[in-house]
Design a protein around this motif. Sequence first.
Motif, PDB file in Angstrom:
ATOM      1  N   ASP A  51       0.818  -1.222   0.000  1.00 44.55           N
ATOM      2  CA  ASP A  51       0.000   0.000   0.000  1.00 44.55           C
ATOM      3  C   ASP A  51       0.847   1.266   0.000  1.00 44.55           C
ATOM      4  OD1 ASP A  51      -2.269   1.514  -0.080  1.00 44.55           O
ATOM      5  OD2 ASP A  51      -2.908   1.096   1.967  1.00 44.55           O
ATOM      6  N   GLU A  52       1.785   1.352  -0.930  1.00 47.89           N
ATOM      7  CA  GLU A  52       2.629   2.546  -1.015  1.00 47.89           C
ATOM      8  C   GLU A  52       1.855   3.748  -1.545  1.00 47.89           C
ATOM      9  OE1 GLU A  52       5.596   5.413  -2.659  1.00 47.89           O
ATOM     10  OE2 GLU A  52       3.912   4.412  -3.642  1.00 47.89           O
ATOM     11  N   GLU A  53       1.009   3.527  -2.534  1.00 44.18           N
ATOM     12  CA  GLU A  53       0.338   4.646  -3.196  1.00 44.18           C
ATOM     13  C   GLU A  53      -0.818   5.226  -2.384  1.00 44.18           C
ATOM     14  OE1 GLU A  53       1.546   6.180  -5.479  1.00 44.18           O
ATOM     15  OE2 GLU A  53       2.598   4.888  -6.894  1.00 44.18           O
ATOM     16  N   GLY A  54      -1.399   4.437  -1.507  1.00 43.93           N
ATOM     17  CA  GLY A  54      -2.515   4.948  -0.714  1.00 43.93           C
ATOM     18  C   GLY A  54      -3.790   5.132  -1.500  1.00 43.93           C
ATOM     19  N   LEU A 100      -4.030   7.048   2.441  1.00 47.38           N
ATOM     20  CA  LEU A 100      -2.764   7.379   3.098  1.00 47.38           C
ATOM     21  C   LEU A 100      -1.647   6.627   2.400  1.00 47.38           C
ATOM     22  CD1 LEU A 100      -1.240   8.770   5.459  1.00 47.38           C
ATOM     23  CD2 LEU A 100      -1.612   6.659   6.768  1.00 47.38           C
ATOM     24  N   ALA A 101      -0.631   7.360   1.954  1.00 42.62           N
ATOM     25  CA  ALA A 101       0.468   6.736   1.226  1.00 42.62           C
ATOM     26  C   ALA A 101       1.417   6.016   2.167  1.00 42.62           C
ATOM     27  CB  ALA A 101       1.234   7.799   0.436  1.00 42.62           C
ATOM     28  N   CYS A 102       2.108   5.008   1.635  1.00 42.50           N
ATOM     29  CA  CYS A 102       3.191   4.297   2.330  1.00 42.50           C
ATOM     30  C   CYS A 102       2.738   3.662   3.637  1.00 42.50           C
ATOM     31  CB  CYS A 102       4.360   5.252   2.590  1.00 42.50           C
ATOM     32  SG  CYS A 102       5.081   5.969   1.096  1.00 42.50           S
ATOM     33  N   VAL A 103       1.590   3.019   3.622  1.00 42.25           N
ATOM     34  CA  VAL A 103       1.049   2.429   4.848  1.00 42.25           C
ATOM     35  C   VAL A 103       1.974   1.334   5.386  1.00 42.25           C
ATOM     36  CG1 VAL A 103      -0.822   1.020   5.795  1.00 42.25           C
ATOM     37  CG2 VAL A 103      -1.354   2.996   4.380  1.00 42.25           C
ATOM     38  N   ARG A 117       5.155   2.957   6.737  1.00 34.08           N
ATOM     39  CA  ARG A 117       4.825   3.808   7.886  1.00 34.08           C
ATOM     40  C   ARG A 117       4.564   2.967   9.137  1.00 34.08           C
ATOM     41  NH1 ARG A 117       3.528   9.270   6.753  1.00 34.08           N
ATOM     42  NH2 ARG A 117       3.138   9.679   4.540  1.00 34.08           N
ATOM     43  N   LEU A 147      -8.441   3.691   9.257  1.00 34.83           N
ATOM     44  CA  LEU A 147      -8.397   3.876   7.803  1.00 34.83           C
ATOM     45  C   LEU A 147      -9.501   3.065   7.138  1.00 34.83           C
ATOM     46  CD1 LEU A 147      -4.551   3.667   7.110  1.00 34.83           C
ATOM     47  CD2 LEU A 147      -5.967   5.726   7.173  1.00 34.83           C
ATOM     48  N   ASP A 152     -11.777   2.502   3.228  1.00 35.30           N
ATOM     49  CA  ASP A 152     -11.826   2.804   1.802  1.00 35.30           C
ATOM     50  C   ASP A 152     -13.149   3.477   1.448  1.00 35.30           C
ATOM     51  OD1 ASP A 152     -13.762   0.806   1.668  1.00 35.30           O
ATOM     52  OD2 ASP A 152     -12.468  -0.641   0.648  1.00 35.30           O
ATOM     53  N   SER A 157      -2.417  13.979   5.818  1.00 36.80           N
ATOM     54  CA  SER A 157      -1.090  13.379   5.919  1.00 36.80           C
ATOM     55  C   SER A 157      -0.043  14.444   5.632  1.00 36.80           C
ATOM     56  CB  SER A 157      -0.921  12.211   4.938  1.00 36.80           C
ATOM     57  OG  SER A 157      -0.942  12.658   3.595  1.00 36.80           O
TER      58      SER A 157
END
Length: 400
Positions: free
Chosen positions: A114-117, A122-125, A128, A142, A144, A312
């Motif tokens: 899930d880098e793109e979010g 949220l990016a880079c889950v 992170r 979080l 969807d 974010s």
Amino acid sequence: MWRELRPIGRHPGSHGYRRFAWTGADTECRAWFKEQAEARGLTYEVDRNGNQWAWLGDPAQGDAVVTGSHLDSVPDGGAFDGPLGVVSSFAALDELRARQAEFTKPLAIVNFGDEEGARFGLACVGSRLTAGQLTVEQAHRLTDGEGVTLPRAMEAAGHDPDGIGADPQRLARIGAFVELHVEQGRSLDLSGARVGIASAIWPHGRWRFDFRGEANHAGTTRLVDRRDPMLSYAETVLAARREAELAGAVATFGKIAVEPNGVNAIPSLVRGWLDSRAADQESLDQVVGGIEKAAREYAQAHGIALDVVRESFTPVVEFDHALRDELARILGTGAGLKVPVLGTGAGHDAGILSGSIPTAMLFVRNPTGVSHSPAESAAEDDCVAGVLALADVLEGLACR
């Protein structure tokens, strides 16, 4: 490898990729990663946050050299953003084995989840969570667009969400992380270089603007009687462009939600998401502050209520100078090899991890600069140059 990945999650209409976290397409990509790891005799594992790892050597030895990227995509994204780094990592390992390189440190290839979010906003889950920059409580909140929470989505995809959270022991085993990525811009193309080294990631963030007005009939409500939030939103979009131009930054409203979303109805709510990035914190604050100020003035003029929420934020990331200089030294030993150092406005897992471990990035030339689009591209010769550069770097870091 590229041919095998190419059809996964590709939409037949847009020809873009819809590889969203913990969906069917993501599951297929993850299965591909596992197959690549096992085909090379690597030790495969999935960590507590759903990130995939392929190990050569014993992770417990410590001071490991790690490379990789991500396989998920933005909505209708391109083929190269993320996957190029993962494919190149496996190809670089193949190259080193062909060279009969002798590893003195453990090596790992990683696919961060899930880098793109794109699904949960949220990016880079994955990175992170691992670095402790996203708490378990925040992760559980979080959701969807259909109201599915991140834990539910992970569980539905076969991953136990009960263990998610910071993973300092894993990070303590890593001595360096190097991420290869297609450049999201044209700096390399303009310089004539095939490969570059990242210097820093611009500070960037996402803000949600909620404009609340009054729903009414589009055909019978006089213009003077309307409280139309779309007007304030539209004026704010234009303000974002002006503020970004003044500061030499970028600001984009790329996502919008409208209620009730009817052709013949004045909206009651317009929700827009701002993405803004700048070379330094002061410029970013100037841009976002100017946009919010303008938005509030427009909203007040039209009788609209406005809420602004920062969803974010990532401060400026200076990649580890010693590691960056070592990459430049390694790649500079090639005959006539020119390796420019450049900054970027795009966020990456390497940026998230930089606060915990030494990280660096390599960029591969993108002839058009287009990214997050089906038109994203890179020439095969440039991709090969990226693989060889990554192999040289890994050999220099892990085979001494």
